[in-house]
Design an enzyme around this catalytic site. Structure first.
Site, PDB file in Angstrom:
ATOM      1  CB  THR A  12       2.227   2.935   4.611  1.00 44.53           C
ATOM      2  OG1 THR A  12       2.123   1.515   4.504  1.00 44.53           O
ATOM      3  CG2 THR A  12       0.882   3.526   4.996  1.00 44.53           C
ATOM      4  CG  HIS A  54       8.920  -5.920  10.532  1.00 46.09           C
ATOM      5  ND1 HIS A  54       8.296  -6.324  11.685  1.00 46.09           N
ATOM      6  CD2 HIS A  54       8.007  -5.165   9.855  1.00 46.09           C
ATOM      7  CE1 HIS A  54       7.057  -5.847  11.713  1.00 46.09           C
ATOM      8  NE2 HIS A  54       6.860  -5.135  10.609  1.00 46.09           N
ATOM      9  CG  HIS A  71      -2.178   0.135   6.795  1.00 43.58           C
ATOM     10  ND1 HIS A  71      -0.957   0.187   6.162  1.00 43.58           N
ATOM     11  CD2 HIS A  71      -1.902  -0.159   8.098  1.00 43.58           C
ATOM     12  CE1 HIS A  71       0.004  -0.067   7.023  1.00 43.58           C
ATOM     13  NE2 HIS A  71      -0.542  -0.286   8.199  1.00 43.58           N
ATOM     14  CE  LYS A 115      14.119   0.731   9.496  1.00 43.30           C
ATOM     15  NZ  LYS A 115      13.917   0.769   8.026  1.00 43.30           N
ATOM     16  CG  HIS A 139      -0.015  -8.638  13.999  1.00 41.55           C
ATOM     17  ND1 HIS A 139       0.590  -9.495  13.099  1.00 41.55           N
ATOM     18  CD2 HIS A 139      -0.196  -7.470  13.328  1.00 41.55           C
ATOM     19  CE1 HIS A 139       0.770  -8.869  11.950  1.00 41.55           C
ATOM     20  NE2 HIS A 139       0.302  -7.644  12.063  1.00 41.55           N
ATOM     21  CG  ASP A 175      -0.388   0.182   2.521  1.00 39.76           C
ATOM     22  OD1 ASP A 175       0.836   0.388   2.617  1.00 39.76           O
ATOM     23  OD2 ASP A 175      -1.139   0.146   3.520  1.00 39.76           O
TER      24      ASP A 175
END
Length: 424
Positions: A73, A172, A109, A302, A198, A71
């Site tokens: 993002t 990640h 999202h 991050k 998750h 997407d």
């Protein structure tokens, strides 16, 4: 011997003089050259993929094909730069545009605007091919249940189609690496499936993160293994993932079997973006790399997570992050309220979100270290997170107790912490 070191902060540069005897290392990512001819490179990989038959042997005339793309993002993946190559290759095999559908893997999202869809797939492809948004609350089909109990429900559009996964590989904080299986879960899965998966980010026994997850961690990572198992139930036919350098240019592709090719891409990413360190530091001084990488606290996490990998337990991190837009999305900073009430862990388990977990993980880093943020943010806002906020580097050094010299303290410098992953 004193040396001058520079760190980007917003649109400015902040300088610091340090004695070399205190500096263990300055971490810089490797210089990676962009691919000069993307079409030539990608077509060669389609002819010689990793772990599966050549592209032209998998896809046949009149096949119904579904291409999964990331997407808005994740525009950094540069999908629009290579998607036409895939579509044109399918056309040459006798698969018309009308037999190709593109689905945007939104996960949980929001949907995309028309303009955003054009940015993702490119103007030409948007005119030619049907482009749809995934809706995690829409119509699903059940594919099976993983060994960890995740009920795998994915977008009904996969039925009867050959599936191509695209995406990008990057380190990640939860899944170890992005890309690969994430196009299926969370990409085109139901909200229930995403939440069940998750929750493996949290310890099943203690109010903390699962100790088996982490940046660059794939082996025994239950979140990753559950995602792989879920994607295997969907049976994708082919994968094409890009890897992008810090300047935003594609430097590498992997293509082929959705697990084997992706795993090769993860190894490549670790080799090129991971930086081995011999020991951890007493103090890490890090910058996100300036604006827009430090536009808000959410984006700056991050850098915080990467810098924490180079820091001794109980050490001090000084992170330069202007955060001119404050904390960032409400979906991130709204978790400050359950934190203040002492209910963060239970609230996250009840209503898991990715921004919520990022907030949770930032709190954990602050519990294990003395984190000092050089920022334009109001320090009172982030005080409940256990993070101290100051306006200048000089104040940060004073708060760290090293304004009069570092003495025997060992320091690691990370001028682009968001794109450098310390490996210890």
């Amino acid at each position: 011997m004193l040396n001058n070191y520079s760190f980007k902060y917003g649109s400015k540069v902040i300088n610091l003089q340090l004695d070399d005897k205190n500096v263990l290392t300055t971490l810089h990512s490797k210089e990676l050259e962009p691919i000069k001819d993307i079409e030539k490179e990608l077509n060669a990989l389609l002819d010689n993929p990793i772990g599966t038959k050549p592209f032209d042997q998998i896809f046949k005339k009149n096949d119904e094909v579904l291409i999964v793309v990331s997407d808005v993002t994740r525009l950094w993946i540069k999908t629009a730069a290579f998607l036409p190559i895939i579509v044109n290759r399918l056309n040459k095999l006798g698969i018309d545009d009308k037999n190709i559908t593109i689905i945007i893997a939104t996960g949980t999202h929001r949907g995309q605007t028309d303009e955003e869809r054009k940015l993702i797939v490119g103007e030409e492809i948007y005119k030619r091919i049907t482009v749809l948004d995934h809706d995690c609350d829409g119509e699903m089909i059940y594919c099976g249940t993983t060994s960890r109990g995740t009920e795998v429900e994915v977008n009904k559009i996969v039925e009867g189609k050959k599936i191509i996964l695209t995406g990008g590989i990057v380190h990640h904080v939860m899944a170890g690496f992005g890309g690969g299986r994430k196009s299926i879960l969370p990409g085109i899965s139901s909200r229930k499936t995403i939440n069940q998966n998750h929750l493996h980010s949290l310890s099943p026994d203690e109010p903390c993160s699962n100790p088996l997850i982490g940046v660059g961690v794939l082996a025994n990572n239950p979140l990753n293994l559950d995602m792989i198992e879920a994607a295997s139930l969907v049976k994708p036919d082919f994968l094409i993932n890009s890897i992008v350098n810090t300047s935003g240019n594609i430097v590498h592709f992997v293509a082929g079997h959705f697990i084997k090719a992706w795993e090769e891409g993860c190894k490549w990413t670790d080799e090129k973006f991971g930086i081995p360190i011999k020991e951890k530091a007493d103090i890490v001084i890090a910058s996100c790399g300036g604006y827009p990488k430090d536009i808000n606290l959410y984006q700056s996490t991050k850098s915080l997570f990467n810098a924490a990998l180079a820091l001794k337990q109980g050490g001090t991190m000084i992170l330069l992050a202007e955060c001119r837009d404050g904390a960032g999305a409400n979906s991130f900073f709204s978790w400050i309220e359950p934190l203040k009430k002492g209910e963060l862990d239970s609230a996250l388990r009840k209503g898991f979100t990715i921004p919520g977990y990022i907030f949770y993980a930032a709190i954990e880093r602050a519990r294990n270290a003395n984190i000092i943020l050089v920022t334009s943010m109001n320090g009172e806002l982030i005080k409940p997170m256990g993070i101290k906020a100051v306006k200048t580097l000089e104040e940060a050094l004073k708060l760290a107790g090293v304004d009069q010299g570092f003495k025997d303290k060992k320091v690691i410098l990370m001028p682009y912490a968001g794109s450098t992953v310390p490996l210890y």
